[in-house]
Design a protein around this motif. Structure first.
Motif, PDB file in Angstrom:
ATOM      1  N   SER A 207       5.746  -5.297  -0.092  1.00 22.23           N
ATOM      2  CA  SER A 207       6.407  -5.299   1.460  1.00 22.23           C
ATOM      3  C   SER A 207       7.632  -6.318   1.083  1.00 22.23           C
ATOM      4  N   HIS A 232       3.782   3.435   0.531  1.00 20.04           N
ATOM      5  CA  HIS A 232       4.576   2.511   0.692  1.00 20.04           C
ATOM      6  C   HIS A 232       6.126   2.587   0.512  1.00 20.04           C
ATOM      7  N   ASN A 237       3.989   3.294   6.223  1.00 19.72           N
ATOM      8  CA  ASN A 237       3.289   2.202   6.249  1.00 19.72           C
ATOM      9  C   ASN A 237       1.758   2.214   6.947  1.00 19.72           C
TER      10      ASN A 237
END
Length: 302
Positions: A207, A232, A237
């Motif tokens: 992230s 991802h 998410n």
């Protein structure tokens, strides 16, 4: 455009497995089993394999065993799978020679750990890695920072100075903090591909700019690890988080004691008789083995 908005390249793919080294009943390296395991890991989603790293028990392998293992895995998986060799040492001369040998033996890259025990200053670390980079200029390098094992941490500023070495292309971040990824991105830009060195921090590190993971857990959950990473990068998410939370008990169980003790037990419990670790590492103690078995069983039911 800010550095944080740039995506880094993926020189070795997104999911790499830090392979265990199989031993036979007499404690010798089992090259045939290593080849079969390598093929299995690729079938289960690994883009690449790292041999002779920490998980591969490099401190107790001879240099001859390490070259033989690299050659066996290289032959087993063919040319389309990334194979990296752990070539680090706390002796620069040894690391230089090991990196040259890895290049000659067909490695696609070298994982080079920060020197351990002798705790060099940052200028010494820079000189160490420059010597390795110069020794095998065509071989891509993954620098490896794991201060919990080495007693020494390489700063982002030092890594930044090494970016003029064209074969310094990636970094395994195992300091236990996502901040290391952010600071490396700010110091080095997007050309440096940062890989998580901690299964449990893979999703948080992705992230903030990491490109993938050098994984231990992928020995037994390769497909779910790959699904988490792919979710991802697709922007899914909630799906990625669900995979992370499902796998978290296993991540913790595999590091309940010194790696690779638990993962060797996990492989045995999964039908892969890779042998016990070499001394001074020992087999997983019974209570932890029961807990690990329960964790694996629970995962199979979900």
């Amino acid at each position: 455009m800010s550095i944080a908005a740039e995506l880094s390249p993926t020189p070795f793919g997104r999911l790499l497995t830090a392979m265990v080294t199989p031993f036979d009943a007499q404690g010798a390296v089992d090259l045939a089993l290593a080849g079969r395991l390598a093929r299995h890991l690729v079938e289960e989603g690994s883009d690449g394999l790292v041999v002779c790293g920490t998980t591969g028990e490099s401190p107790t392998l001879s240099w001859q065993e390490q070259v033989q293992l690299l050659e066996a895995v290289r032959e087993a998986v063919g040319p389309d799978v990334h194979v990296l060799a752990g070539t680090g040492s706390n002796s620069t001369n040894e690391a230089v020679e090991a990196t040259r040998e890895a290049a000659a033996a067909g490695a696609d890259g070298a994982l080079v750990v920060v020197p351990y025990y002798n705790k060099p200053p940052q200028d010494g670390l820079e000189a160490h890695f420059r010597a390795i980079a110069k020794a095998a200029p065509e071989l891509p390098l993954m620098l490896y920072n794991i201060p919990g094992r080495t007693g020494c941490s390489m700063t982002p500023a030092t890594v930044s100075r090494l970016m003029d070495c064209t074969n310094v292309v990636s970094f395994k971040a195992a300091s236990g903090t996502t901040d290391e990824v952010s600071q490396l991105r700010l110091a080095c830009g997007q050309r440096l591909a940062i890989y998580s060195g901690d299964d449990g921090l893979t999703l948080p590190m992705l992230s903030v700019g990491a490109v993938g993971v050098v994984s231990v857990a992928s020995h037994v959950v390769g497909r779910p690890m790959r699904s988490m990473i792919e979710a991802h990068f697709k922007g899914e998410n909630a799906v990625a988080l669900a995979h992370h939370e499902r796998l978290l008990p296993l991540f913790k169980a595999l590091f309940a004691t010194t790696n690779p003790i638990p993962v060797k037990a996990a492989l045995e419990l999964s039908g892969w008789p890779v042998g016990v670790p070499r001394l001074p590492l020992i087999p997983l103690e019974p209570a932890m083995r029961v807990a690990l078995s329960d964790t694996l069983a629970a995962l199979r039911q979900t």
